[in-house]
Design an enzyme around this catalytic site. Structure first.
Site, PDB file in Angstrom:
ATOM      1  N   PHE A  19       6.386  -3.781  -8.904  1.00 47.48           N
ATOM      2  CA  PHE A  19       5.988  -5.163  -8.599  1.00 47.48           C
ATOM      3  C   PHE A  19       7.227  -5.963  -8.188  1.00 47.48           C
ATOM      4  O   PHE A  19       7.462  -7.060  -8.647  1.00 47.48           O
ATOM      5  CB  PHE A  19       5.287  -5.790  -9.811  1.00 47.48           C
ATOM      6  CG  PHE A  19       4.344  -6.895  -9.445  1.00 47.48           C
ATOM      7  CD1 PHE A  19       3.107  -6.621  -8.878  1.00 47.48           C
ATOM      8  CD2 PHE A  19       4.697  -8.222  -9.653  1.00 47.48           C
ATOM      9  CE1 PHE A  19       2.235  -7.650  -8.533  1.00 47.48           C
ATOM     10  CE2 PHE A  19       3.833  -9.262  -9.310  1.00 47.48           C
ATOM     11  CZ  PHE A  19       2.592  -8.964  -8.752  1.00 47.48           C
ATOM     12  N   THR A  21       9.647  -6.982  -4.557  1.00 49.75           N
ATOM     13  CA  THR A  21       9.345  -7.769  -3.351  1.00 49.75           C
ATOM     14  C   THR A  21       8.086  -7.244  -2.660  1.00 49.75           C
ATOM     15  O   THR A  21       7.176  -8.013  -2.323  1.00 49.75           O
ATOM     16  CB  THR A  21      10.537  -7.670  -2.358  1.00 49.75           C
ATOM     17  OG1 THR A  21      11.730  -7.942  -3.080  1.00 49.75           O
ATOM     18  CG2 THR A  21      10.405  -8.624  -1.204  1.00 49.75           C
ATOM     19  N   LYS A  97      10.915   5.901   1.104  1.00 55.00           N
ATOM     20  CA  LYS A  97      11.575   6.760   2.129  1.00 55.00           C
ATOM     21  C   LYS A  97      12.556   7.744   1.514  1.00 55.00           C
ATOM     22  O   LYS A  97      12.665   8.877   1.949  1.00 55.00           O
ATOM     23  CB  LYS A  97      12.280   5.897   3.172  1.00 55.00           C
ATOM     24  CG  LYS A  97      13.205   4.848   2.574  1.00 55.00           C
ATOM     25  CD  LYS A  97      12.876   3.462   3.051  1.00 55.00           C
ATOM     26  CE  LYS A  97      13.553   2.434   2.184  1.00 55.00           C
ATOM     27  NZ  LYS A  97      13.597   1.124   2.754  1.00 55.00           N
ATOM     28  N   GLU A 121       2.948   5.209   5.698  1.00 53.59           N
ATOM     29  CA  GLU A 121       3.325   4.469   6.922  1.00 53.59           C
ATOM     30  C   GLU A 121       4.480   3.503   6.663  1.00 53.59           C
ATOM     31  O   GLU A 121       5.378   3.343   7.487  1.00 53.59           O
ATOM     32  CB  GLU A 121       2.099   3.692   7.428  1.00 53.59           C
ATOM     33  CG  GLU A 121       2.281   3.042   8.766  1.00 53.59           C
ATOM     34  CD  GLU A 121       2.450   4.041   9.889  1.00 53.59           C
ATOM     35  OE1 GLU A 121       1.488   4.692  10.271  1.00 53.59           O
ATOM     36  OE2 GLU A 121       3.586   4.176  10.392  1.00 53.59           O
ATOM     37  N   VAL A 124       8.558   4.243   6.895  1.00 50.76           N
ATOM     38  CA  VAL A 124       9.354   4.304   8.132  1.00 50.76           C
ATOM     39  C   VAL A 124       9.030   3.126   9.035  1.00 50.76           C
ATOM     40  O   VAL A 124       7.876   2.929   9.412  1.00 50.76           O
ATOM     41  CB  VAL A 124       9.059   5.605   8.924  1.00 50.76           C
ATOM     42  CG1 VAL A 124       9.926   5.676  10.170  1.00 50.76           C
ATOM     43  CG2 VAL A 124       9.269   6.822   8.060  1.00 50.76           C
ATOM     44  N   ASP A 192      19.758   4.759   4.727  1.00 57.78           N
ATOM     45  CA  ASP A 192      18.354   4.355   4.779  1.00 57.78           C
ATOM     46  C   ASP A 192      17.721   4.829   6.096  1.00 57.78           C
ATOM     47  O   ASP A 192      16.635   5.405   6.120  1.00 57.78           O
ATOM     48  CB  ASP A 192      18.268   2.828   4.652  1.00 57.78           C
ATOM     49  CG  ASP A 192      16.848   2.309   4.757  1.00 57.78           C
ATOM     50  OD1 ASP A 192      16.149   2.274   3.731  1.00 57.78           O
ATOM     51  OD2 ASP A 192      16.432   1.942   5.872  1.00 57.78           O
ATOM     52  N   LYS A 196      14.694   7.766   6.985  1.00 59.58           N
ATOM     53  CA  LYS A 196      13.524   7.526   7.838  1.00 59.58           C
ATOM     54  C   LYS A 196      13.486   8.515   9.004  1.00 59.58           C
ATOM     55  O   LYS A 196      12.408   8.988   9.391  1.00 59.58           O
ATOM     56  CB  LYS A 196      13.557   6.080   8.343  1.00 59.58           C
ATOM     57  CG  LYS A 196      13.343   5.076   7.209  1.00 59.58           C
ATOM     58  CD  LYS A 196      13.766   3.680   7.611  1.00 59.58           C
ATOM     59  CE  LYS A 196      13.479   2.651   6.536  1.00 59.58           C
ATOM     60  NZ  LYS A 196      14.130   1.350   6.796  1.00 59.58           N
ATOM     61  N   GLY A 293      11.071  -6.609   5.214  1.00 63.93           N
ATOM     62  CA  GLY A 293      10.500  -7.851   4.684  1.00 63.93           C
ATOM     63  C   GLY A 293       9.294  -7.512   3.815  1.00 63.93           C
ATOM     64  O   GLY A 293       8.535  -6.583   4.131  1.00 63.93           O
TER      65      GLY A 293
HETATM   66  N1  HSE Z   1      16.215  -2.168   3.939  1.00 66.18           N
HETATM   67  C1  HSE Z   1      15.247  -1.678   4.853  1.00 66.18           C
HETATM   68  C2  HSE Z   1      15.619  -2.164   6.227  1.00 66.18           C
HETATM   69  C3  HSE Z   1      13.879  -2.179   4.470  1.00 66.18           C
HETATM   70  O1  HSE Z   1      16.488  -3.035   6.361  1.00 66.18           O
HETATM   71  O2  HSE Z   1      15.078  -1.665   7.191  1.00 66.18           O
HETATM   72  C4  HSE Z   1      12.769  -1.452   5.161  1.00 66.18           C
HETATM   73  O3  HSE Z   1      12.745  -0.086   4.859  1.00 66.18           O
END
Ligand code: HSE
Length: 413
Positions: A19, A21, A97, A121, A124, A192, A196, A293
């Site tokens: 729970f 963002t 991810k 979904e 990514v 990150d 993805k 977001g």
């Molecule tokens: N921190 C990631 C980004 C959030 O900036 O793309 C979405 O996966």
């Protein structure tokens, strides 16, 4: 009951793990959209339980729920919970991810074994529906290459830097807007985006791709002046993930990369993400949209829940291994600070030529006793370029370590 009375089906119960963002935004969005989803689906989605660090009991939530939605992030206990949910015959949705890029095969195998759905979904490119497009619309298309801007934070930072912000200011703003990970080093290091790209490559090429198979570099070591010089060549800088077939193998990487303005990814700015899928059959397709977001990601998660309610796609087929290729061809941008004296340019170009590095464009700017040489090469195998640059770096007229950045040459418009 009169014949006109609506038939009320049982609510569709969602067990929510996490729970933060995204979790909070998901709960809010689900409530807002529940009437509409019930109208076209016949069942009303409701949250039947929430698990956080301080409240909720996983076993109770699992027993109650029709579906488990995991937006807690991290590897454990998220992995354990998803496996247990699927073994209990429950469909699952995850936005995780890191988990999918490191334990994807175990999760897919469990979903196949128990004949449940595993949708991801939101893992990514935020709201950009690229997972579904690869799984369904392009499932019959032999894909040659995928390029992606799949990290909103770094795209936001690079966009802000081209408008004059410093790296630190732009990163702080991305954190304030809720784009960045809890530990933003995952964003700026490229990790990150690498996770993805591993997930996308698995879907596009049907081969197991682990996060560790992805070579990646972030944006922390970029110099603002590289952005400026590259503009003279009509180039813009993005953090680009690439997954491509090469000689029967596969290469997956994430690097800061220059693009010419005719490339579809060149125009993607701010926290938007975009993925370009290339195939001889379709030329190219680009999908773009908000990549980060809370509310945006929540909308992709809710889309997955609805997809499960309506009987959406099965997990990917068992993988067929492909060899990983590391030494890949690319054009390069070279930045050399040199002493401004006779023969310097000739010495540099001689070494480059000896290693099959062909120069496409060059700009030299005098700076008193020194000069700055900025070049863009034609495509060359990376190992040749590296050897050549190492040799150039050994000249006594070099005033700093040479810098290189990849360049994508293709333009589609
Ligand atoms: N921190 C990631 C980004 C959030 O900036 O793309 C979405 O996966």
């Amino acid at each position: 009951m009169s014949p006109e009375a609506p038939i009320h089906e049982a609510p569709f119960k969602v067990g929510l793990l996490g729970f933060g963002t995204v979790g909070a935004a998901f709960a809010e969005l689900l409530q807002e959209r529940a009437d509409e989803i019930e109208r076209f689906n016949g069942r009303r989605p409701v949250i039947s339980g929430v698990l956080t660090r301080t409240r909720g009991d996983f076993e109770e939530i699992l027993a109650e729920a029709d579906i488990i939605v995991e937006v807690m992030g991290g590897i454990e206990p998220a992995r354990e919970y998803l496996l247990r949910a699927m073994r209990a015959g429950k469909d699952v949705v995850s936005a995780n991810k890191q988990l999918l890029s490191q334990h994807g095969e175990e999760l897919f195998e469990t979903a196949r074994e128990h004949d449940v759905r595993l949708r991801f979904e939101a893992a990514v490119a935020g709201t950009v529906p690229v997972v579904r497009v690869l799984e369904e619309s392009l499932s019959a298309t032999p894909i040659d290459r995928i390029h992606g801007i799949v990290n909103g934070t770094t795209n936001f930072i690079l966009t802000e830097m081209t408008h004059g912000s410093s790296y630190a200011e732009a990163l702080a703003e991305a954190q304030r807007k809720g784009y960045a990970e809890a530990d933003p080093s995952d964003d700026v290091s490229g990790r990150d985006a690498a996770a993805k790209m591993a997930i996308l490559a698995r879907l596009a090429f049907g081969t197991p791709v682990h996060l560790d198979d992805v070579r990646y570099e972030g944006i922390e070591h970029l110099h603002g002046d590289d952005l400026e010089y590259a503009r003279e060549f009509g180039l813009g800088l993005k953090l680009i993930g690439t997954a491509e077939r090469i000689d029967g193998g596969l290469s997956v990487s994430v690097y800061p990369t220059f693009l010419y303005s005719g490339h579809p990814l060149a125009a993607i700015s701010g926290s938007f993400n975009a993925v370009t899928v290339e195939s001889e059959t379709i030329t190219e397709i680009t999908l773009s949209g908000p990549g980060a977001g809370g509310r945006q990601t929540a909308s992709a998660v809710l889309g997955d829940v609805v997809s499960v309610m309506t009987g959406g796609a099965r997990p990917p087929a068992p993988p067929l291994p492909l060899r990983l290729v590391e030494d890949v061809q690319s054009a390069f941008y070279l930045h050399l600070d040199v002493a401004d004296r006779p023969g310097v340019l000739a010495s540099v170009t001689k070494v480059l030529g000896e290693h099959d590095v062909s120069i496409k464009s060059v700009v030299q700017r005098g700076m008193g006793e020194n000069a700055r040489l900025v070049m863009v090469t034609h495509p060359v195998v990376e190992s040749s370029l590296r050897t050549a640059v190492e040799r150039v770096g050994e000249f006594d007229f070099m005033r700093s370590t040479p810098r290189t950045i990849r360049v994508i040459e293709e333009e589609f418009v």
